[in-house]
Write a protein that holds these residues in place. Structure first.
Motif, mmCIF file in Angstrom:
data_model
loop_
_atom_site.group_PDB
_atom_site.id
_atom_site.type_symbol
_atom_site.label_atom_id
_atom_site.label_comp_id
_atom_site.label_asym_id
_atom_site.label_seq_id
_atom_site.Cartn_x
_atom_site.Cartn_y
_atom_site.Cartn_z
ATOM 1 N N GLY A 56 -14.286 -14.238 -18.102
ATOM 2 C CA GLY A 56 -13.070 -13.481 -17.818
ATOM 3 C C GLY A 56 -11.768 -14.136 -18.238
ATOM 4 O O GLY A 56 -10.703 -13.565 -18.046
ATOM 5 N N LYS A 57 -11.836 -15.314 -18.814
ATOM 6 C CA LYS A 57 -10.614 -15.963 -19.287
ATOM 7 C C LYS A 57 -10.197 -15.355 -20.621
ATOM 8 O O LYS A 57 -11.012 -14.838 -21.371
ATOM 9 N N MET A 58 -8.910 -15.446 -20.899
ATOM 10 C CA MET A 58 -8.361 -15.022 -22.188
ATOM 11 C C MET A 58 -7.594 -16.212 -22.720
ATOM 12 O O MET A 58 -6.881 -16.872 -21.968
ATOM 13 N N LEU A 59 -7.759 -16.498 -24.002
ATOM 14 C CA LEU A 59 -7.147 -17.717 -24.494
ATOM 15 C C LEU A 59 -6.757 -17.669 -25.962
ATOM 16 O O LEU A 59 -7.208 -16.817 -26.716
ATOM 17 N N PHE A 60 -5.902 -18.619 -26.278
ATOM 18 C CA PHE A 60 -5.512 -18.898 -27.654
ATOM 19 C C PHE A 60 -6.189 -20.198 -28.061
ATOM 20 O O PHE A 60 -6.263 -21.135 -27.269
ATOM 21 N N THR A 61 -6.658 -20.267 -29.291
ATOM 22 C CA THR A 61 -7.168 -21.509 -29.853
ATOM 23 C C THR A 61 -6.458 -21.728 -31.185
ATOM 24 O O THR A 61 -6.560 -20.864 -32.049
ATOM 25 N N PRO A 62 -5.682 -22.806 -31.332
ATOM 26 C CA PRO A 62 -5.399 -23.829 -30.330
ATOM 27 C C PRO A 62 -4.422 -23.308 -29.270
ATOM 28 O O PRO A 62 -3.703 -22.347 -29.506
#
Length: 159
Positions: A56-62
């Protein structure tokens, strides 16, 4: 008098849309983080991926990157997720201020050079000249995404 009342009524109907503006940095104000850059003068490409995780997390990489003051950078952004995401670049206080507006107007039009909204599977770019040193942010301001972890840091260091 009738024309005046009609104009007043039209202004009242339009005001919520006008008050919502567009993404951070809109409304004609100068941005502390910089200005749109000339792609031909970009000295670096930073590739950023936006996605959701199974938990359920949402993220940017990097989730963080560093640039030099005065540098023009091409930020190549890919939405590798299954829902729409956006990338908004600005000062932290402006990001948080605009986050509140997005909660009220989640379908807001995106027309600023410091932001891009991408459907799942799509790619895009922002070309930006960083004119001020300091700590800045990037975030997805679609309601719920910031809270799910979709924000990051930009450090701009003097030459």
């Amino acid at each position: 008098m009738k024309n005046y009342l009609m104009a007043l009524a039209l202004a009242a109907l339009a005001s919520p849309a006008l008050a919502s503006g567009n993404h951070a940095g809109g409304h004609g104000e100068k941005m502390a983080i910089g200005e749109p850059g000339d792609k031909a003068k970009a000295t670096q490409t930073i590739r950023v991926t936006m996605k959701e995780t199974d938990d359920g997390k949402m993220l940017f990489t990097p989730a963080a990157f560093n640039v030099r003051k005065g540098q023009t950078v091409k930020i190549a952004i890919k939405n590798a997720g299954t829902v729409d995401h956006e990338f908004v670049l600005d000062q932290e206080d402006k990001i948080l201020e605009h986050k509140k507006v997005m909660e009220k107007f989640p379908e807001m039009e995106h027309a600023d050079p410091n932001s891009i909204r991408l459907p799942a599977g799509q790619s895009g770019e922002i070309v930006w000249k960083f004119t001020t040193d300091g700590e800045f942010k990037f975030a997805c301001l679609i309601p719920g995404h910031y809270e799910a972890g979709m924000h990051g840091d930009v450090t701009v260091a003097g030459k």
